[in-house]
Design a protein around this motif. Structure first.
Motif, PDB file in Angstrom:
ATOM      1  N   GLU A  71       0.854  -1.195   0.000  1.00  0.00           N
ATOM      2  CA  GLU A  71       0.000   0.000   0.000  1.00  0.00           C
ATOM      3  C   GLU A  71       0.891   1.245   0.000  1.00  0.00           C
ATOM      4  N   LEU A  72       1.552   1.487  -1.110  1.00  0.00           N
ATOM      5  CA  LEU A  72       2.504   2.591  -1.198  1.00  0.00           C
ATOM      6  C   LEU A  72       1.837   3.946  -1.003  1.00  0.00           C
ATOM      7  N   GLU A  73       0.637   4.132  -1.549  1.00  0.00           N
ATOM      8  CA  GLU A  73      -0.047   5.421  -1.412  1.00  0.00           C
ATOM      9  C   GLU A  73      -0.331   5.735   0.051  1.00  0.00           C
ATOM     10  N   SER A  74      -0.782   4.720   0.806  1.00  0.00           N
ATOM     11  CA  SER A  74      -1.036   4.927   2.236  1.00  0.00           C
ATOM     12  C   SER A  74       0.261   5.250   2.964  1.00  0.00           C
ATOM     13  N   ALA A  75       1.343   4.575   2.574  1.00  0.00           N
ATOM     14  CA  ALA A  75       2.650   4.834   3.188  1.00  0.00           C
ATOM     15  C   ALA A  75       3.094   6.267   2.918  1.00  0.00           C
ATOM     16  N   LEU A  76       2.882   6.745   1.700  1.00  0.00           N
ATOM     17  CA  LEU A  76       3.283   8.114   1.343  1.00  0.00           C
ATOM     18  C   LEU A  76       2.459   9.153   2.097  1.00  0.00           C
ATOM     19  N   GLU A  77       1.158   8.896   2.253  1.00  0.00           N
ATOM     20  CA  GLU A  77       0.305   9.826   2.998  1.00  0.00           C
ATOM     21  C   GLU A  77       0.749   9.937   4.453  1.00  0.00           C
ATOM     22  N   LEU A  78       1.040   8.780   5.056  1.00  0.00           N
ATOM     23  CA  LEU A  78       1.469   8.787   6.450  1.00  0.00           C
ATOM     24  C   LEU A  78       2.861   9.405   6.587  1.00  0.00           C
ATOM     25  N   PHE A  79       3.708   9.163   5.608  1.00  0.00           N
ATOM     26  CA  PHE A  79       5.057   9.730   5.626  1.00  0.00           C
ATOM     27  C   PHE A  79       4.996  11.257   5.632  1.00  0.00           C
ATOM     28  N   LYS A  80       4.057  11.814   4.887  1.00  0.00           N
ATOM     29  CA  LYS A  80       3.898  13.271   4.852  1.00  0.00           C
ATOM     30  C   LYS A  80       3.468  13.814   6.217  1.00  0.00           C
ATOM     31  N   GLU A  81       2.656  13.015   6.951  1.00  0.00           N
ATOM     32  CA  GLU A  81       2.176  13.435   8.269  1.00  0.00           C
ATOM     33  C   GLU A  81       3.250  13.351   9.342  1.00  0.00           C
ATOM     34  N   ALA A  82       4.221  12.450   9.140  1.00  0.00           N
ATOM     35  CA  ALA A  82       5.202  12.165  10.192  1.00  0.00           C
ATOM     36  C   ALA A  82       5.957  13.420  10.602  1.00  0.00           C
ATOM     37  N   PRO A  83       6.019  13.704  11.929  1.00  0.00           N
ATOM     38  CA  PRO A  83       6.730  14.902  12.397  1.00  0.00           C
ATOM     39  C   PRO A  83       8.239  14.807  12.174  1.00  0.00           C
ATOM     40  N   VAL A  84       8.769  13.583  12.242  1.00  0.00           N
ATOM     41  CA  VAL A  84      10.192  13.366  11.994  1.00  0.00           C
ATOM     42  C   VAL A  84      10.326  12.346  10.871  1.00  0.00           C
ATOM     43  N   LYS A  85      11.027  12.715   9.828  1.00  0.00           N
ATOM     44  CA  LYS A  85      11.217  11.821   8.673  1.00  0.00           C
ATOM     45  C   LYS A  85      12.666  11.354   8.662  1.00  0.00           C
ATOM     46  N   GLY A  86      12.910  10.313   9.448  1.00  0.00           N
ATOM     47  CA  GLY A  86      14.264   9.818   9.613  1.00  0.00           C
ATOM     48  C   GLY A  86      14.674   8.835   8.542  1.00  0.00           C
ATOM     49  N   VAL A  87      15.866   8.288   8.711  1.00  0.00           N
ATOM     50  CA  VAL A  87      16.450   7.404   7.706  1.00  0.00           C
ATOM     51  C   VAL A  87      15.634   6.122   7.541  1.00  0.00           C
ATOM     52  N   ILE A  88      15.014   5.624   8.618  1.00  0.00           N
ATOM     53  CA  ILE A  88      14.258   4.377   8.526  1.00  0.00           C
ATOM     54  C   ILE A  88      13.006   4.559   7.679  1.00  0.00           C
TER      55      ILE A  88
END
Length: 680
Positions: free
Chosen positions: A226-243
């Protein structure tokens, strides 16, 4: 799919890669962005070696543990030195567990008279990390006098490690205290089991989230496709780290969006070992092995040393490019490193040698490996099957079962392939049934493809069609492609039209479907049908994949196309072919004109057949390789009937072993015969 070379020749040198100089610090551990089941407990689950003493000291006699029973208490002064320092004891337990030596860890645990909660948690973590020790971990947990939240998190992780989802949910609900690690363990567990709906429910009600929480969700969506869901949540994430970023790179690569994966990779200021390996394996899995190899060199130039994952990806690239010399150089490097005993790297080497046509080296490696898992056995069984050594593949399967290794679905793909390549129809049907009844392995599309190919090549086309119609899921392209190939062999136009219709309805621009159908029409001399197929291809803008072969001479990979006009040694190659043609005809060779789809005269057909890519490669090999050295050729399409017959004759008159890998298997030509027994 084989890797398609974009240039006429390539030079691959391993000597320039910085990691040729091995040292004792070669093996680098890393934390995967997608945590494995034994890593989903909290960071405290396996405590770092403690530097201070804890309260809650619990005096006890030495504890004796029994796999088939309970804990018993027994003094063992004769076997163990008393350890008075609880901190030292905990350090030793933790050290043994981290090295995978649970027996030694438990012996130290037994010898401790005074145990803190860290002592109990450390040994509990040891049992929790090993699959199949759920009951022992549960017994141990129940013995902890005053369990803390780390104890509960470790036990919770053990339920997930053993795939006991209901028990994990029930245990989580009963936990008296929960910290963020408890919630993260549940979310990771749901994610790894594809239960993203339940993972999201917990995620939304969490009061406190940390970076691990967001990483687990993003990686979970990626793993579930579910790449689209992953991308949406990634945008919400306050910290976008290496993992999290590495997880997105993985998602892009799996969806074939290499450009976006490269963009994300280049934008990352921090890159972990996993990030580099993700890009390398992504390139290779998307048919761009050369780019993967270039990235390995760049990675080494950045001062990052390779690990088992890097080497496995690199070896897969060698397999796809058929770069045997480079693969051997990787092997030489591995021998000098701590990874020599690594099971993953060893298995990758077996696969590389098999796919590069050196089966004897693959077998030698297999026998030398001290430890083998099911993946290792699968690699060797599949290697034998692909090389037409069906008897050896099936004997190895029997040996695997005798040693108590449980076969998985991939094992049976290799077994069924072995039956297929040898025409063992009844035995193949027997294994297909046993797979389900004796081992509980549900048939997957790959199993059905093997069975359809097995039945079809044996002339049982109606049975193959019946099997397709009985399938519980929608047939896929490869299945109809196999059926079409069988129709060409048996010249069954009715079934061929059925297979082609279904294949092209799934993928209207699939060139192989049109070509296979045209082959059947041509075999029956129905040139009007061939013309209709070609007209349909033109209307649908279908581009036929040109046939080409390649081989490695020295450090250069040479490519040859049918009717080649560009190779620098073309004039010499054609002269050699003309000389070979005379010798072949004197030896009884008669060109198989049915292998030419062109509606032209016989003389012109013979000329077109003589210039097929594998014949050009063979002539070049005879010119450039020392006498007695096997000629190894790799082809992007199935070997045609004429080239197969011609190669048998050449192997006899030139006294040379010729090994050809096409899209379905290896052919070992020697002394006028082929390992496939003319069944391919």
């Amino acid at each position: 799919m084989f890797y398609q070379l974009h240039f006429r020749s390539k030079v691959y040198s391993f000597s320039s890669l910085p990691f040729l100089s091995c040292n004792r610090h070669f093996c680098i551990s890393y934390t995967s962005f997608y945590r494995k089941p034994d890593d989903i407990s909290s960071p405290e689950a396996l405590p770092a070696a403690p530097s201070s003493r804890q309260s809650h000291l619990v005096p006890s006699n030495n504890v004796k543990f029994s796999r088939n029973g309970q804990f018993s208490y027994k003094t063992r002064h004769s076997e163990h030195l008393e350890i008075d320092d609880v901190v030292l004891s905990n350090k030793k337990i933790t050290s043994f567990i981290r090295s995978g030596d649970l027996d030694s860890a438990f012996r130290v645990f037994e010898s401790v008279k005074v145990k803190t909660v860290i002592t109990w948690n450390s040994i509990l973590a040891g049992f929790s990390r090993k699959y199949g020790f759920l009951e022992e971990a549960r017994q141990l947990f129940d013995k902890i006098p005053e369990p803390n939240v780390v104890s509960y998190n470790t036990m919770l992780a053990c339920y997930w490690r053993n795939a006991d989802i209901q028990a994990a949910k029930s245990f989580f609900d009963r936990m008296p205290d929960k910290d963020v690690a408890s919630w993260n363990t549940m979310i990771s567990g749901f994610s790894q089991n594809g239960l993203m709906g339940e993972a999201e429910e917990l995620f939304r009600v969490m009061l406190v989230r940390n970076e691990v929480t967001w990483n687990a969700m993003v990686a979970g969506y990626v793993e579930s496709g579910e790449l689209e869901s992953a991308l949406e949540l990634f945008k919400e994430a306050p910290v976008k780290g290496v993992i999290a970023r590495t997880a997105i790179v993985t998602g892009y690569m799996r969806s074939g969006n290499i450009e976006m994966a490269e963009k994300m990779f280049q934008e990352m200021e921090e890159k972990s070992m996993v990030t580099w390996n993700t890009m390398i394996s992504g390139y290779i899995e998307n048919g761009r092995a050369e780019d993967g190899m270039k990235l390995v060199k760049k990675m080494m130039g950045s001062g990052i040393k390779v690990n088992d994952s890097t080497l496995s990806s690199l070896l897969l690239g060698c397999s796809n490019l058929s770069a045997l010399k480079l693969g051997k150089q990787v092997h030489q490097h591995v021998v000098k490193s701590p990874l020599y005993v690594d099971m993953t790297v060893g298995t990758s080497l077996i696969s590389m040698y098999s796919k590069c046509g050196v089966l004897e080296d693959a077998w030698k490696l297999f026998r030398e490996m001290p430890r083998k898992d099911v993946v290792t056995w699968n690699a060797m069984i599949s290697g034998y099957a692909q090389h037409g050594e069906s008897k050896k593949a099936l004997n190895l399967f029997d040996e695997m079962r005798r040693k108590g290794i449980k076969p998985d679905w991939i094992t049976f793909v290799g077994v069924l392939s072995a039956c297929n390549h040898a025409g063992l129809v009844n035995l193949g049907i027997q294994y297909f049934e046993q797979m389900q009844s004796d081992y509980g392995v549900e048939p997957k599309p790959d199993h059905y493809t093997c069975m359809v190919d097995l039945l079809g090549r044996a002339g049982k086309l109606n049975e193959a069609v019946d099997l397709i119609r009985k399938m519980q899921f929608k047939p896929h392209i490869a299945l109809f492609g196999s059926l079409l190939g069988s129709c060409r062999i048996h010249r069954n136009l009715e079934v061929a039209e059925f297979a082609a219709k279904n294949l092209l309805s799934l993928e209207p621009t699939n060139a192989a479907g049109y070509v296979q159908l045209a082959n059947v029409y041509a075999a029956k001399n129905q040139w009007e049908g061939v013309s209709k197929v070609r007209k349909s291809m033109k209307e649908n803008k279908v581009i036929k994949t040109p046939g080409y072969s390649w081989m490695e001479v020295g450090r250069v990979v040479h490519e040859f196309r049918s009717g080649d006009r560009l190779h620098p040694d073309l004039e010499s190659i054609r002269m050699k072919l003309k000389d070979l043609e005379k010798k072949m005809k004197l030896a009884g060779y008669v060109p198989d004109l049915d292998s030419s789809l062109h509606d032209v005269g016989e003389e012109q057909k013979e000329q077109l057949l003589l210039w097929h890519s594998e014949k050009l490669a063979i002539a070049f090999g005879l010119m450039k390789l020392p006498p007695g050295m096997p000629i190894r050729i790799f082809k992007n399409l199935r070997v045609c009937g004429d080239c197969h017959q011609a190669t048998k004759v050449i192997s006899a008159i030139e006294n040379r072993e010729i090994i050809v890998r096409d899209t379905t298997r290896f052919h070992h030509f020697k002394n006028g015969t082929c390992s496939c027994g003319d069944y391919w």
